[in-house]
Design a protein around this motif. Sequence first.
Motif: not given
Length: 173
Positions: A35-45
Amino acid sequence: MERARRDRDDEGRARSARPRDGLGRPLPYGAPGVERQPEGVVRAPEESLREAQRLLDAGMPFHAHEVLEDAWKTCGDEGRGPERELWRGLAQLAVGLTHAARGNTVGGVRLLLRGADRITPYGTGGRGPHGVDTAGLARWARGLAERLTEGAGTEGGAVTVDPVTEAPRLTTH
């Protein structure tokens, strides 16, 4: 003459719907893939580092690169602009490992060295923001690049890179 229609995502951007393997290589339509990683995900560092490490440990550096690339590209949005090049360098290290594991020695070496150079200025005593082991990562990247370069000059001309055993530790904790 009729042109084949390109796969598009929900926003209309071209995106191949072909499944991918753990190194991000396209597989035939209908084949089981990762499964591909979703793009544009904003995560804490810390979350970005944890997820990227999980993917690296699983032998999926291409997918780790996608997570780190999101952190790089959203850095300015979160007031972390000064860290932008750190995240870019981390993404380059992951994709450098990807190229090396795919057998692309030249691309792997180039990206590993570029990433090492990019993260080095962030290390105060070898440790960068969010516990990133900048000194250890730079040493790892330069060492792998050297092994790849030396191997390219030997009979057979290639070094086999296992992405699981070569996966670096991103942080010191």
